[in-house]
Design an enzyme around this catalytic site. Structure first.
Site, PDB file in Angstrom:
ATOM      1  N   ARG A   1     -10.950 -11.918   6.794  1.00  0.00           N
ATOM      2  CA  ARG A   1      -9.711 -12.577   6.355  1.00  0.00           C
ATOM      3  C   ARG A   1      -9.952 -14.002   5.887  1.00  0.00           C
ATOM      4  O   ARG A   1      -9.229 -14.513   5.047  1.00  0.00           O
ATOM      5  CB  ARG A   1      -8.705 -12.630   7.510  1.00  0.00           C
ATOM      6  CG  ARG A   1      -8.165 -11.290   7.952  1.00  0.00           C
ATOM      7  CD  ARG A   1      -6.986 -11.518   8.885  1.00  0.00           C
ATOM      8  NE  ARG A   1      -6.714 -10.390   9.740  1.00  0.00           N
ATOM      9  CZ  ARG A   1      -5.901  -9.387   9.431  1.00  0.00           C
ATOM     10  NH1 ARG A   1      -5.287  -9.373   8.277  1.00  0.00           N
ATOM     11  NH2 ARG A   1      -5.693  -8.397  10.276  1.00  0.00           N
TER      12      ARG A   1
ATOM     13  N   ASP B   1       0.859  -1.177   0.000  1.00  0.00           N
ATOM     14  CA  ASP B   1       0.000   0.000   0.000  1.00  0.00           C
ATOM     15  C   ASP B   1       0.909   1.246   0.000  1.00  0.00           C
ATOM     16  O   ASP B   1       1.386   1.671  -1.039  1.00  0.00           O
ATOM     17  CB  ASP B   1      -0.865  -0.098   1.256  1.00  0.00           C
ATOM     18  CG  ASP B   1      -2.137   0.698   1.174  1.00  0.00           C
ATOM     19  OD1 ASP B   1      -2.161   1.681   0.434  1.00  0.00           O
ATOM     20  OD2 ASP B   1      -3.106   0.352   1.863  1.00  0.00           O
TER      21      ASP B   1
HETATM   22  C1  PRP Z   1      -1.350  -4.401   5.954  1.00  0.00           C
HETATM   23  C2  PRP Z   1      -0.966  -5.412   4.882  1.00  0.00           C
HETATM   24  C3  PRP Z   1       0.493  -5.159   4.652  1.00  0.00           C
HETATM   25  C4  PRP Z   1       0.642  -3.689   4.950  1.00  0.00           C
HETATM   26  C5  PRP Z   1       0.747  -2.920   3.691  1.00  0.00           C
HETATM   27  O1  PRP Z   1      -1.043  -4.928   7.197  1.00  0.00           O
HETATM   28  O2  PRP Z   1      -1.205  -6.725   5.307  1.00  0.00           O
HETATM   29  O3  PRP Z   1       1.295  -5.908   5.520  1.00  0.00           O
HETATM   30  O4  PRP Z   1      -0.513  -3.288   5.681  1.00  0.00           O
HETATM   31  O5  PRP Z   1       0.688  -1.553   3.921  1.00  0.00           O
HETATM   32  P1  PRP Z   1       1.892  -0.562   3.671  1.00  0.00           P
HETATM   33  O6  PRP Z   1       2.435  -0.819   2.297  1.00  0.00           O
HETATM   34  O7  PRP Z   1       1.207   0.784   3.774  1.00  0.00           O
HETATM   35  O8  PRP Z   1       2.920  -0.761   4.725  1.00  0.00           O
HETATM   36  P2  PRP Z   1      -1.612  -4.324   8.562  1.00  0.00           P
HETATM   37  O9  PRP Z   1      -0.663  -3.340   9.102  1.00  0.00           O
HETATM   38  O10 PRP Z   1      -3.018  -3.890   8.352  1.00  0.00           O
HETATM   39  O11 PRP Z   1      -1.560  -5.616   9.478  1.00  0.00           O
HETATM   40  P3  PRP Z   1      -2.295  -7.000   9.197  1.00  0.00           P
HETATM   41  O12 PRP Z   1      -1.509  -7.705   8.132  1.00  0.00           O
HETATM   42  O13 PRP Z   1      -2.240  -7.677  10.521  1.00  0.00           O
HETATM   43  O14 PRP Z   1      -3.695  -6.692   8.725  1.00  0.00           O
END
Ligand code: PRP
Length: 183
Positions: free
Chosen positions: A168, A106
């Site tokens: 999920r 992201d």
């Molecule tokens: C989400 C996703 C990635 C990360 C990407 O994890 O699973 O690991 O965000 O976002 P970025 O490129 O902005 O860093 P999250 O922090 O929501 O944790 P999760 O995997 O436990 O949902």
């Protein structure tokens, strides 16, 4: 039926069959990339990537060990809180070929941070793989070395991807209805 979860999904982006194909493609690409590697470690970035990760490493032929790093930046909603918090990242990487597995890139903060950490600790190489790449939200100058699919700025859930920790466990990836997250 997934107890009402299906009803919160507007449309399917990847069904189970399509996910299988994507996994196969990524596994093949990685096996090729890691040709000859005798000390590779695949790193699952929890929690979202766990589902993709388990399918991916089982589809690969390269021998590797597995590690699980907890990374969290989105807390309980959809808003990034900046620098991701990490735990479980203290395994040996010196001289090893590291494969980072993400469900989605992201802002790129998670991938960028882990890449720098492992290179800093002397990894021989760091290869990044993601199920989804969302380039429109990028903050850091990174992209996955291999992304199974690119998507627009849509709220997607399932196959590991969550909204407020829900959805999920859906076996497919779909777009969440706006009425659910109030977007
Ligand atoms: C989400 C996703 C990635 C990360 C990407 O994890 O699973 O690991 O965000 O976002 P970025 O490129 O902005 O860093 P999250 O922090 O929501 O944790 P999760 O995997 O436990 O949902």
């Amino acid at each position: 039926d997934k107890m009402g979860m299906d009803g919160d999904v507007e449309r399917v982006i990847l069904d189970e069959e399509q996910i299988k194909e994507k996994v196969k493609g990524a596994a093949k690409w990685l096996d090729n990339r890691l040709k000859g590697a005798d000390d590779a470690v695949a790193v699952c970035i929890l929690r979202g990537a766990a589902f993709f990760f388990c399918d991916l490493v089982r589809a690969m032929k390269t021998p590797l060990t597995v590690e699980f790093v907890r990374a969290s930046s989105y807390g309980n909603g959809s808003k990034s809180t900046g620098k991701p918090t990490l735990s479980g990242d203290n395994f040996p990487v010196e001289g090893r070929d590291v494969v980072l597995v993400e469900d989605i890139v992201d802002s790129g903060r998670t991938l960028s941070l882990l890449r720098e950490i492992f290179l800093g600790r002397g990894a021989k190489s760091v290869t990044t793989v993601a199920l989804f790449d969302k380039p429109s939200r990028r903050v850091e100058k990174v992209c996955a070395d291999y992304a199974c699919a690119e998507i627009d700025d849509l709220f997607i859930v399932g196959y590991g991807l969550d909204y407020a920790q829900r959805y999920r466990t859906l076996p497919y990836v779909g777009v969440l209805k706006k009425s659910v997250y109030g977007g």
